[in-house]
Motif scaffolding. Sequence first.
Motif, short mmCIF file in Angstrom:
data_model
loop_
_atom_site.label_atom_id
_atom_site.label_comp_id
_atom_site.label_asym_id
_atom_site.label_seq_id
_atom_site.Cartn_x
_atom_site.Cartn_y
_atom_site.Cartn_z
N ARG A 36 -34.28 -46.38 32.76
CA ARG A 36 -35.15 -45.74 32.32
C ARG A 36 -36.50 -46.51 32.90
O ARG A 36 -36.58 -47.24 33.51
CB ARG A 36 -35.58 -46.25 30.79
CG ARG A 36 -35.16 -47.51 30.70
CD ARG A 36 -35.36 -48.24 29.45
NE ARG A 36 -34.48 -49.77 29.29
CZ ARG A 36 -35.11 -50.78 29.81
NH1 ARG A 36 -36.34 -50.73 30.34
NH2 ARG A 36 -34.70 -52.04 29.82
N LYS A 37 -37.80 -45.25 32.64
CA LYS A 37 -39.18 -46.05 33.20
C LYS A 37 -39.52 -46.53 31.94
O LYS A 37 -40.68 -47.53 32.23
CB LYS A 37 -39.80 -44.71 33.42
CG LYS A 37 -39.48 -43.89 34.99
CD LYS A 37 -39.85 -44.46 36.04
CE LYS A 37 -39.12 -43.73 37.33
NZ LYS A 37 -39.59 -42.62 37.54
N THR A 38 -39.17 -46.40 30.78
CA THR A 38 -39.65 -47.25 29.61
C THR A 38 -39.76 -48.99 30.12
O THR A 38 -38.59 -49.28 30.35
CB THR A 38 -39.10 -47.06 28.39
OG1 THR A 38 -39.01 -45.59 28.09
CG2 THR A 38 -39.58 -47.88 27.31
N ASN A 39 -40.56 -49.67 30.24
CA ASN A 39 -40.75 -50.97 30.48
C ASN A 39 -40.80 -51.76 29.24
O ASN A 39 -42.22 -51.75 28.89
CB ASN A 39 -41.67 -51.13 31.81
CG ASN A 39 -41.60 -52.57 32.52
OD1 ASN A 39 -40.76 -53.27 32.18
ND2 ASN A 39 -42.31 -52.55 33.43
N PHE A 40 -40.04 -52.64 28.93
CA PHE A 40 -40.35 -53.72 28.21
C PHE A 40 -40.87 -54.99 28.56
O PHE A 40 -41.38 -55.72 27.83
CB PHE A 40 -39.13 -54.11 27.14
CG PHE A 40 -38.23 -53.21 26.87
CD1 PHE A 40 -38.55 -51.96 26.61
CD2 PHE A 40 -36.68 -53.34 26.84
CE1 PHE A 40 -37.85 -50.63 25.97
CE2 PHE A 40 -35.94 -52.46 26.61
CZ PHE A 40 -36.28 -51.12 25.99
N GLY A 41 -40.81 -55.05 29.89
CA GLY A 41 -41.06 -56.46 30.39
C GLY A 41 -42.18 -56.56 31.24
O GLY A 41 -43.08 -55.81 30.99
N THR A 42 -42.55 -57.40 32.42
CA THR A 42 -43.43 -57.40 33.11
C THR A 42 -43.79 -56.41 33.85
O THR A 42 -42.83 -55.39 34.43
CB THR A 42 -43.47 -58.53 34.22
OG1 THR A 42 -44.40 -58.40 35.49
CG2 THR A 42 -41.91 -58.70 34.89
N PRO A 43 -45.18 -55.88 34.04
CA PRO A 43 -45.40 -54.52 34.87
C PRO A 43 -44.99 -54.90 36.18
O PRO A 43 -44.88 -53.66 37.27
CB PRO A 43 -47.03 -54.52 34.82
CG PRO A 43 -47.44 -55.53 33.70
CD PRO A 43 -46.33 -56.42 33.55
N ALA A 44 -44.70 -56.03 36.71
CA ALA A 44 -44.22 -55.97 38.14
C ALA A 44 -42.93 -55.36 38.44
O ALA A 44 -42.38 -55.08 39.38
CB ALA A 44 -44.13 -57.58 38.61
N ASN A 98 -46.71 -45.99 27.32
CA ASN A 98 -47.76 -46.24 28.30
C ASN A 98 -47.25 -46.50 29.70
O ASN A 98 -47.41 -45.89 30.70
CB ASN A 98 -48.92 -47.44 28.21
CG ASN A 98 -50.24 -47.00 27.68
OD1 ASN A 98 -50.45 -45.70 28.01
ND2 ASN A 98 -50.80 -47.69 26.96
N SER A 99 -46.03 -47.38 29.77
CA SER A 99 -45.42 -47.64 30.95
C SER A 99 -44.80 -46.32 31.36
O SER A 99 -44.52 -46.19 32.61
CB SER A 99 -44.34 -48.73 30.82
OG SER A 99 -43.14 -48.28 29.75
N VAL A 100 -44.03 -45.51 30.35
CA VAL A 100 -43.68 -44.20 30.81
C VAL A 100 -44.53 -43.35 31.30
O VAL A 100 -44.55 -42.74 32.59
CB VAL A 100 -43.01 -43.40 29.63
CG1 VAL A 100 -42.50 -42.02 30.00
CG2 VAL A 100 -41.86 -44.43 29.02
N ARG A 101 -45.99 -43.28 30.82
CA ARG A 101 -47.08 -42.45 31.18
C ARG A 101 -47.60 -42.76 32.72
O ARG A 101 -47.80 -42.19 33.43
CB ARG A 101 -48.23 -42.57 30.34
CG ARG A 101 -48.69 -41.30 29.52
CD ARG A 101 -49.95 -41.53 28.59
NE ARG A 101 -49.17 -41.47 27.29
CZ ARG A 101 -49.13 -42.17 26.33
NH1 ARG A 101 -49.85 -43.51 26.71
NH2 ARG A 101 -48.56 -42.32 25.19
N GLU A 102 -47.65 -44.33 32.92
CA GLU A 102 -47.89 -44.53 34.13
C GLU A 102 -47.07 -44.22 35.29
O GLU A 102 -47.28 -44.21 36.38
CB GLU A 102 -48.18 -46.31 34.01
CG GLU A 102 -49.55 -46.49 33.40
CD GLU A 102 -49.45 -48.06 32.91
OE1 GLU A 102 -48.77 -48.76 33.39
OE2 GLU A 102 -50.75 -48.43 32.21
N ALA A 103 -45.81 -44.29 34.91
CA ALA A 103 -44.83 -43.84 35.66
C ALA A 103 -44.85 -42.44 36.08
O ALA A 103 -43.88 -41.67 36.74
CB ALA A 103 -43.54 -44.31 35.42
N GLY A 104 -45.74 -41.53 35.39
CA GLY A 104 -45.73 -40.24 35.56
C GLY A 104 -45.13 -39.29 35.01
O GLY A 104 -44.84 -38.15 35.12
#
Length: 382
Positions: A55-63, A109-115
């Motif tokens: 998944r692109k959903t990110n629960f963790g560090t933006p890194a 947001n992490s999903v959005r940032e991944a396009g």
Amino acid sequence: MAECIKADVVVVGAGVHGSSAALHLARAGRKTVLLEQFTVPHSRGSSHGQTRIIRKTNFGTPALAPLLEDSYRQWETIQAEVDEVLLRPSPLLVLGTKEKEALMEKMANSVREAGHAPQWLAPAHVNNMFGLGCGDDTMAFLDPSGGVLMADKCVGALQRLFRAANGTLLDGWPVDEIKVEQDGSVEVKGQRGRVRATSLVLCPGPWAAPLLAKVGVQIPVRVERISVLYWRVKDPHRTSSTSFVDVSDDRGHFYGLPDIEYPGLVQLCFHGGPEVHPDQRDKGDFAEIRERVMLYVKEKFPCLDPQPAIEESCMYTTTPDEECVIDRHSKYKNIVFSAGFSGTGFKIGPAVGRILCQLTLGHPPPCDLSAFSLSRFSKSKI
Ligand SMILES: Cc1cc2nc3c(=O)[nH]c(=O)nc-3n(C[C@H](O)[C@H](O)[C@H](O)COP(=O)(O)OP(=O)(O)OC[C@H]3O[C@@H](n4cnc5c(N)ncnc54)[C@H](O)[C@@H]3O)c2cc1C
């Protein structure tokens, strides 16, 4: 004593990370030996089983974002190379409550940032679409980038490609000793023999603490036994091919995967478990976690039988901040390692393999690794 094998690099641990690192190294033209304590394929580490969520959903560090991007691309390439379905698209349903609004927004947001465009859903819609019993305070979105990786097939594919690139995989080969020689080269020893190499890559999964200790590295990890539970779908019209993760509960996440592994059974688990020794994974009483999941299923998944149909087990290797460690030895730059993926590392296996390869070759890593350094744990010493 058996003959000593000579190599450029020896990789210890043939889970998803060691197999990926070995493949990158072999393709970089390095004579690479991959050692695995058990006969492959095996079900005693963390990479076994048929399915894992990507998944692109990110629960963790933006890194993690560049590692996710790179891994999606690599899994698709590997899938094409082996001509086998390794990644099945399956949008991820992310569930939370209004109380967890900040976390839900961060993940969307992490999903959005991944396009990609997360699709927010009203609770009634979620219940109707998926046969759930979510309350009015539920927040939910679909991550369209979600997918299911066919885990055993993925690891098998990495190992086949590694062998095709002239790599040597020796299984049933537990490493008992590691010695750094005067000239800086490394010798690993076990009952099966010795391997001497210029560089060493350690990807030991749940055995991270004892194996890294052999080169003087202390890593703060907790090994957890995970109850992998499968549930019969009572009403097949009320579920879908969707995976989910639910962050509503303060005690931890629940997650699930579609009925890919066993016909008519979905996987639904708690993201955590009691501490175990990796050699004694199945010793103990795991009723508490099973009952916790049963209660959850009863409340939120009326479309499932309230009793699990199958229970299997696996292990997490969890760090204090639940982010992984990808680093090199502070004294011996030719020793690199990865560990502590805290139950979320499968999807990023190909990117981790590429990074470990770059570090081994002395090339700059493809992204900033400070979020994954061992030294972030102040008490750790290398
Ligand atoms: C139930 C469950 C569900 C999960 N779900 C997801 C998910 O949906 N998405 C996701 O991204 N991640 C998920 N994960 C996490 C992911 O599977 C792990 O992070 C990943 O598989 C770890 O891989 P590894 O190569 O680091 O470890 P492992 O697969 O454990 O490999 C380490 C290997 O090293 C070998 N080894 C250790 N010591 C020695 C020695 N001395 N000599 C020789 N060999 C040795 C071991 O035998 C083992 O094969 C899940 C994990 C579990 C348990």
